[in-house]
Scaffold this motif. Structure first.
Motif, PDB file in Angstrom:
ATOM      1  N   SER A 192       6.743   6.120   8.832  1.00  0.00           N
ATOM      2  CA  SER A 192       5.847   7.160   8.349  1.00  0.00           C
ATOM      3  C   SER A 192       5.831   8.335   9.306  1.00  0.00           C
ATOM      4  O   SER A 192       5.264   8.253  10.396  1.00  0.00           O
ATOM      5  N   THR A 193       6.424   9.426   8.898  1.00  0.00           N
ATOM      6  CA  THR A 193       6.392  10.653   9.689  1.00  0.00           C
ATOM      7  C   THR A 193       4.985  11.243   9.662  1.00  0.00           C
ATOM      8  O   THR A 193       4.507  11.759  10.672  1.00  0.00           O
ATOM      9  N   ALA A 194       4.305  11.132   8.514  1.00  0.00           N
ATOM     10  CA  ALA A 194       2.934  11.647   8.408  1.00  0.00           C
ATOM     11  C   ALA A 194       2.017  10.908   9.372  1.00  0.00           C
ATOM     12  O   ALA A 194       1.159  11.515  10.019  1.00  0.00           O
ATOM     13  N   GLY A 195       2.186   9.602   9.475  1.00  0.00           N
ATOM     14  CA  GLY A 195       1.384   8.828  10.422  1.00  0.00           C
ATOM     15  C   GLY A 195       1.660   9.238  11.852  1.00  0.00           C
ATOM     16  O   GLY A 195       0.740   9.340  12.673  1.00  0.00           O
ATOM     17  N   LEU A 196       2.915   9.491  12.163  1.00  0.00           N
ATOM     18  CA  LEU A 196       3.295   9.942  13.499  1.00  0.00           C
ATOM     19  C   LEU A 196       2.631  11.277  13.817  1.00  0.00           C
ATOM     20  O   LEU A 196       2.033  11.449  14.885  1.00  0.00           O
ATOM     21  N   VAL A 197       2.690  12.218  12.871  1.00  0.00           N
ATOM     22  CA  VAL A 197       2.094  13.538  13.085  1.00  0.00           C
ATOM     23  C   VAL A 197       0.580  13.414  13.250  1.00  0.00           C
ATOM     24  O   VAL A 197      -0.015  14.051  14.124  1.00  0.00           O
ATOM     25  N   LEU A 202       0.831  -1.206   0.000  1.00  0.00           N
ATOM     26  CA  LEU A 202       0.000   0.000   0.000  1.00  0.00           C
ATOM     27  C   LEU A 202       0.863   1.252   0.000  1.00  0.00           C
ATOM     28  O   LEU A 202       0.523   2.251  -0.644  1.00  0.00           O
ATOM     29  N   TRP A 203       1.964   1.211   0.721  1.00  0.00           N
ATOM     30  CA  TRP A 203       2.905   2.321   0.742  1.00  0.00           C
ATOM     31  C   TRP A 203       3.427   2.595  -0.675  1.00  0.00           C
ATOM     32  O   TRP A 203       3.515   3.744  -1.114  1.00  0.00           O
ATOM     33  N   LEU A 204       3.719   1.517  -1.402  1.00  0.00           N
ATOM     34  CA  LEU A 204       4.166   1.657  -2.790  1.00  0.00           C
ATOM     35  C   LEU A 204       3.027   2.149  -3.688  1.00  0.00           C
ATOM     36  O   LEU A 204       3.228   2.992  -4.559  1.00  0.00           O
ATOM     37  N   ALA A 205       1.828   1.629  -3.458  1.00  0.00           N
ATOM     38  CA  ALA A 205       0.667   2.008  -4.271  1.00  0.00           C
ATOM     39  C   ALA A 205       0.348   3.496  -4.124  1.00  0.00           C
ATOM     40  O   ALA A 205      -0.034   4.149  -5.095  1.00  0.00           O
ATOM     41  N   TRP A 221      -8.199  -4.146   3.481  1.00  0.00           N
ATOM     42  CA  TRP A 221      -9.287  -4.774   2.727  1.00  0.00           C
ATOM     43  C   TRP A 221      -9.983  -3.751   1.832  1.00  0.00           C
ATOM     44  O   TRP A 221     -10.265  -4.025   0.661  1.00  0.00           O
ATOM     45  N   LEU A 222     -10.261  -2.566   2.379  1.00  0.00           N
ATOM     46  CA  LEU A 222     -10.918  -1.520   1.585  1.00  0.00           C
ATOM     47  C   LEU A 222     -10.070  -1.111   0.384  1.00  0.00           C
ATOM     48  O   LEU A 222     -10.577  -0.967  -0.730  1.00  0.00           O
ATOM     49  N   LEU A 226      -6.503   6.568   0.158  1.00  0.00           N
ATOM     50  CA  LEU A 226      -6.798   5.587   1.205  1.00  0.00           C
ATOM     51  C   LEU A 226      -5.572   4.736   1.522  1.00  0.00           C
ATOM     52  O   LEU A 226      -5.268   4.489   2.695  1.00  0.00           O
ATOM     53  N   ALA A 227      -4.861   4.307   0.481  1.00  0.00           N
ATOM     54  CA  ALA A 227      -3.644   3.505   0.693  1.00  0.00           C
ATOM     55  C   ALA A 227      -2.605   4.294   1.472  1.00  0.00           C
ATOM     56  O   ALA A 227      -1.958   3.764   2.385  1.00  0.00           O
ATOM     57  N   GLY A 228      -2.465   5.565   1.138  1.00  0.00           N
ATOM     58  CA  GLY A 228      -1.514   6.413   1.863  1.00  0.00           C
ATOM     59  C   GLY A 228      -1.887   6.552   3.326  1.00  0.00           C
ATOM     60  O   GLY A 228      -1.032   6.497   4.205  1.00  0.00           O
ATOM     61  N   GLY A 229      -3.179   6.733   3.600  1.00  0.00           N
ATOM     62  CA  GLY A 229      -3.632   6.857   4.988  1.00  0.00           C
ATOM     63  C   GLY A 229      -3.424   5.581   5.787  1.00  0.00           C
ATOM     64  O   GLY A 229      -2.928   5.618   6.919  1.00  0.00           O
ATOM     65  N   VAL A 230      -3.785   4.447   5.198  1.00  0.00           N
ATOM     66  CA  VAL A 230      -3.618   3.164   5.897  1.00  0.00           C
ATOM     67  C   VAL A 230      -2.135   2.870   6.121  1.00  0.00           C
ATOM     68  O   VAL A 230      -1.730   2.479   7.222  1.00  0.00           O
ATOM     69  N   ALA A 231      -1.326   3.073   5.091  1.00  0.00           N
ATOM     70  CA  ALA A 231       0.112   2.807   5.227  1.00  0.00           C
ATOM     71  C   ALA A 231       0.752   3.753   6.235  1.00  0.00           C
ATOM     72  O   ALA A 231       1.571   3.327   7.063  1.00  0.00           O
TER      73      ALA A 231
END
Length: 121
Positions: A97-102, A18-21, A70-71, A34-39
């Motif tokens: 993921s720095t974005a996920g951390l923030v 997903l990170w690659l997608a 899954w989504l 969505l893939a970016g958010g989940v990853a």
């Protein structure tokens, strides 16, 4: 136990896929977001619900991340996802993921501020 380990390995590979997608121009925009958010959430060094909280701490690992995967899998074309999975299997280092951390820190700060407003008249 072997099936559980296989499932965990599949989850890790799919998160990397997903990170690659999320970074590939062939991925549809909705799937990319969505893939970016989940990853970002899955690769974040901290969790929304800390793992030390009994039962609830494991919910994000057991329910939220697999549901997000899954989504995304329902939106990304299967041949493209197969390519991302192959590339993910070849990655040696797991990205952070720095974005996920923030994002997680922002939620925690907002919750603390809301609690502070409730407790302080």
């Amino acid at each position: 136990m072997g099936r559980l380990a296989d499932w965990a390995g599949t989850l890790k590979r799919d998160v990397l896929a997903l990170w690659l997608a999320a970074r590939d121009k062939r991925t549809p925009l909705a799937a990319k977001l969505l893939a970016g958010g989940v990853a970002a959430y899955a690769l974040s060094p901290i969790d929304l619900i800390p793992d030390f909280i009994p039962v609830l701490g494991l919910l994000d690992d057991v329910l939220i991340v697999p549901a997000g995967i899954w989504l995304v899998l329902r939106i990304i074309p299967e041949p493209l996802m197969a390519e991302f999975r192959t590339r993910a299997g070849e990655l040696a280092d797991k990205p952070r993921s720095t974005a996920g951390l923030v994002f997680v820190l922002a939620i925690w700060l907002a919750a603390a501020a809301a609690l502070g407003m409730l407790l302080v008249p």
